[in-house]
Write a protein that holds these residues in place. Structure first.
Motif, PDB file in Angstrom:
ATOM      1  N   PRO A 112      21.863   0.947 -17.556  1.00 58.43           N
ATOM      2  CA  PRO A 112      20.124   1.916 -16.364  1.00 58.43           C
ATOM      3  C   PRO A 112      19.572   1.023 -16.426  1.00 58.43           C
ATOM      4  CG  PRO A 112      20.806   2.617 -18.196  1.00 58.43           C
ATOM      5  CD  PRO A 112      22.020   1.865 -17.788  1.00 58.43           C
ATOM      6  N   ILE A 113      18.212   0.730 -15.760  1.00 56.92           N
ATOM      7  CA  ILE A 113      17.234   0.296 -15.425  1.00 56.92           C
ATOM      8  C   ILE A 113      16.005   0.363 -14.307  1.00 56.92           C
ATOM      9  CG2 ILE A 113      17.910  -2.979 -15.997  1.00 56.92           C
ATOM     10  CD1 ILE A 113      17.615  -2.976 -12.740  1.00 56.92           C
ATOM     11  N   GLU A 114      14.875   0.215 -15.473  1.00 62.43           N
ATOM     12  CA  GLU A 114      13.794   0.988 -14.220  1.00 62.43           C
ATOM     13  C   GLU A 114      12.807  -0.198 -13.850  1.00 62.43           C
ATOM     14  OE1 GLU A 114      13.377   5.397 -16.444  1.00 62.43           O
ATOM     15  OE2 GLU A 114      12.216   3.895 -16.790  1.00 62.43           O
ATOM     16  N   LEU A 115      12.878  -0.481 -12.636  1.00 58.46           N
ATOM     17  CA  LEU A 115      12.015  -0.610 -11.929  1.00 58.46           C
ATOM     18  C   LEU A 115      10.374   0.033 -11.451  1.00 58.46           C
ATOM     19  CD1 LEU A 115      10.869  -2.420 -10.120  1.00 58.46           C
ATOM     20  CD2 LEU A 115      10.854  -1.675  -7.318  1.00 58.46           C
ATOM     21  N   VAL A 116       9.515   0.066 -12.443  1.00 59.38           N
ATOM     22  CA  VAL A 116       7.852   0.423 -12.878  1.00 59.38           C
ATOM     23  C   VAL A 116       7.018   0.067 -11.862  1.00 59.38           C
ATOM     24  CG1 VAL A 116       6.173   1.151 -14.558  1.00 59.38           C
ATOM     25  CG2 VAL A 116       9.096   1.445 -15.126  1.00 59.38           C
ATOM     26  N   THR A 117       5.974   0.872 -11.004  1.00 54.40           N
ATOM     27  CA  THR A 117       5.794  -0.106 -10.045  1.00 54.40           C
ATOM     28  C   THR A 117       4.111   0.626 -10.060  1.00 54.40           C
ATOM     29  OG1 THR A 117       6.796  -0.300  -8.362  1.00 54.40           O
ATOM     30  CG2 THR A 117       4.226  -0.114  -8.132  1.00 54.40           C
ATOM     31  N   LEU A 118       3.128  -0.035 -10.137  1.00 54.72           N
ATOM     32  CA  LEU A 118       1.366   0.718 -10.378  1.00 54.72           C
ATOM     33  C   LEU A 118       0.508  -0.085  -8.805  1.00 54.72           C
ATOM     34  CD1 LEU A 118       0.572  -1.275 -13.493  1.00 54.72           C
ATOM     35  CD2 LEU A 118       0.915   1.063 -13.407  1.00 54.72           C
ATOM     36  N   ALA A 119       0.157   1.313  -8.258  1.00 57.19           N
ATOM     37  CA  ALA A 119       0.104   0.440  -6.827  1.00 57.19           C
ATOM     38  C   ALA A 119      -1.639   1.003  -7.175  1.00 57.19           C
ATOM     39  CB  ALA A 119       0.223   0.751  -5.990  1.00 57.19           C
ATOM     40  N   GLY A 120      -2.360   0.206  -6.055  1.00 57.80           N
ATOM     41  CA  GLY A 120      -3.527   0.995  -5.845  1.00 57.80           C
ATOM     42  C   GLY A 120      -4.772   0.590  -5.202  1.00 57.80           C
ATOM     43  N   SER A 121      -6.226   0.351  -5.689  1.00 55.69           N
ATOM     44  CA  SER A 121      -7.229  -0.646  -4.656  1.00 55.69           C
ATOM     45  C   SER A 121      -8.209  -1.087  -5.807  1.00 55.69           C
ATOM     46  CB  SER A 121      -7.867   0.175  -3.813  1.00 55.69           C
ATOM     47  OG  SER A 121      -8.638   1.680  -4.753  1.00 55.69           O
ATOM     48  N   PHE A 122      -8.836  -2.442  -5.288  1.00 53.52           N
ATOM     49  CA  PHE A 122     -10.073  -2.952  -6.772  1.00 53.52           C
ATOM     50  C   PHE A 122     -10.673  -2.897  -5.521  1.00 53.52           C
ATOM     51  CE2 PHE A 122      -8.320  -6.456  -4.622  1.00 53.52           C
ATOM     52  CZ  PHE A 122      -8.386  -7.483  -4.251  1.00 53.52           C
ATOM     53  N   GLN A 123     -12.229  -3.217  -6.274  1.00 57.86           N
ATOM     54  CA  GLN A 123     -13.118  -2.804  -5.853  1.00 57.86           C
ATOM     55  C   GLN A 123     -13.864  -4.061  -6.074  1.00 57.86           C
ATOM     56  OE1 GLN A 123     -15.655   0.501  -4.912  1.00 57.86           O
ATOM     57  NE2 GLN A 123     -16.788  -0.659  -3.521  1.00 57.86           N
ATOM     58  N   ALA A 124     -14.085  -5.211  -4.823  1.00 60.70           N
ATOM     59  CA  ALA A 124     -14.936  -6.551  -5.308  1.00 60.70           C
ATOM     60  C   ALA A 124     -16.486  -6.420  -5.296  1.00 60.70           C
ATOM     61  CB  ALA A 124     -14.236  -7.406  -4.674  1.00 60.70           C
ATOM     62  N   PHE A 125     -16.971  -6.824  -5.711  1.00 58.44           N
ATOM     63  CA  PHE A 125     -18.539  -6.879  -6.167  1.00 58.44           C
ATOM     64  C   PHE A 125     -19.763  -8.547  -5.410  1.00 58.44           C
ATOM     65  CE2 PHE A 125     -17.484  -3.942  -8.760  1.00 58.44           C
ATOM     66  CZ  PHE A 125     -17.999  -2.444  -8.204  1.00 58.44           C
ATOM     67  N   ALA A 126     -18.517  -9.344  -5.019  1.00 58.48           N
ATOM     68  CA  ALA A 126     -18.796 -10.818  -5.119  1.00 58.48           C
ATOM     69  C   ALA A 126     -17.930 -11.811  -4.706  1.00 58.48           C
ATOM     70  CB  ALA A 126     -19.546 -11.492  -5.990  1.00 58.48           C
TER      71      ALA A 126
END
Length: 126
Positions: free
Chosen positions: A88-102
């Protein structure tokens, strides 16, 4: 879940790099993120292990707070057997958004998508 303390492959707005988060027992997050063509940037924020939620600030220039970016995301896990072994292995994913100001942003275009992946478990692929 606990956030894997490993180097993640990250893609932020189409730019690839490496994410190296470290989380203390209280959920405080520190580390670095490096995108292709940039030096490592310091990150700080939080990991909520009950909600599988990450939030961090990417510090691009200490003396220019408007250059900072704020990332928010959630983790999910996909169990994946190693082909032909049943290990067994696991593929861990983080997903979302980021906000830029410049940079190349304006009032209508300043939020972008990002995701990061890491393998954990027995003999993860390299």
């Amino acid at each position: 879940m606990e956030l894997p303390q490993t180097t993640w492959d990250i893609n932020g707005g189409g730019v690839k790099g490496k994410l190296d988060p470290k989380v203390d027992p209280d959920g405080n997050l520190t580390g670095t993120v490096t995108f292709d063509g940039t030096p490592p940037h310091r990150i700080f924020g939080f990991w909520d292990k009950d909600a599988d939620r990450i939030v961090f600030t990417r510090v691009q220039a200490q003396d220019q707070p408007e250059a900072n970016q704020i990332y928010t995301g959630y983790a999910f896990v996909r169990p994946t057997p190693i082909s032909g072994t049943g290990l067994p292995i696991e593929l861990v994913t983080l997903a979302g958004s980021f906000q830029a100001f410049a940079g190349d942003v304006n009032a209508q275009v300043n939020v972008f998508g990002w995701f990061a992946t890491a393998f954990t478990g027995a003999n993860p692929p390299v």
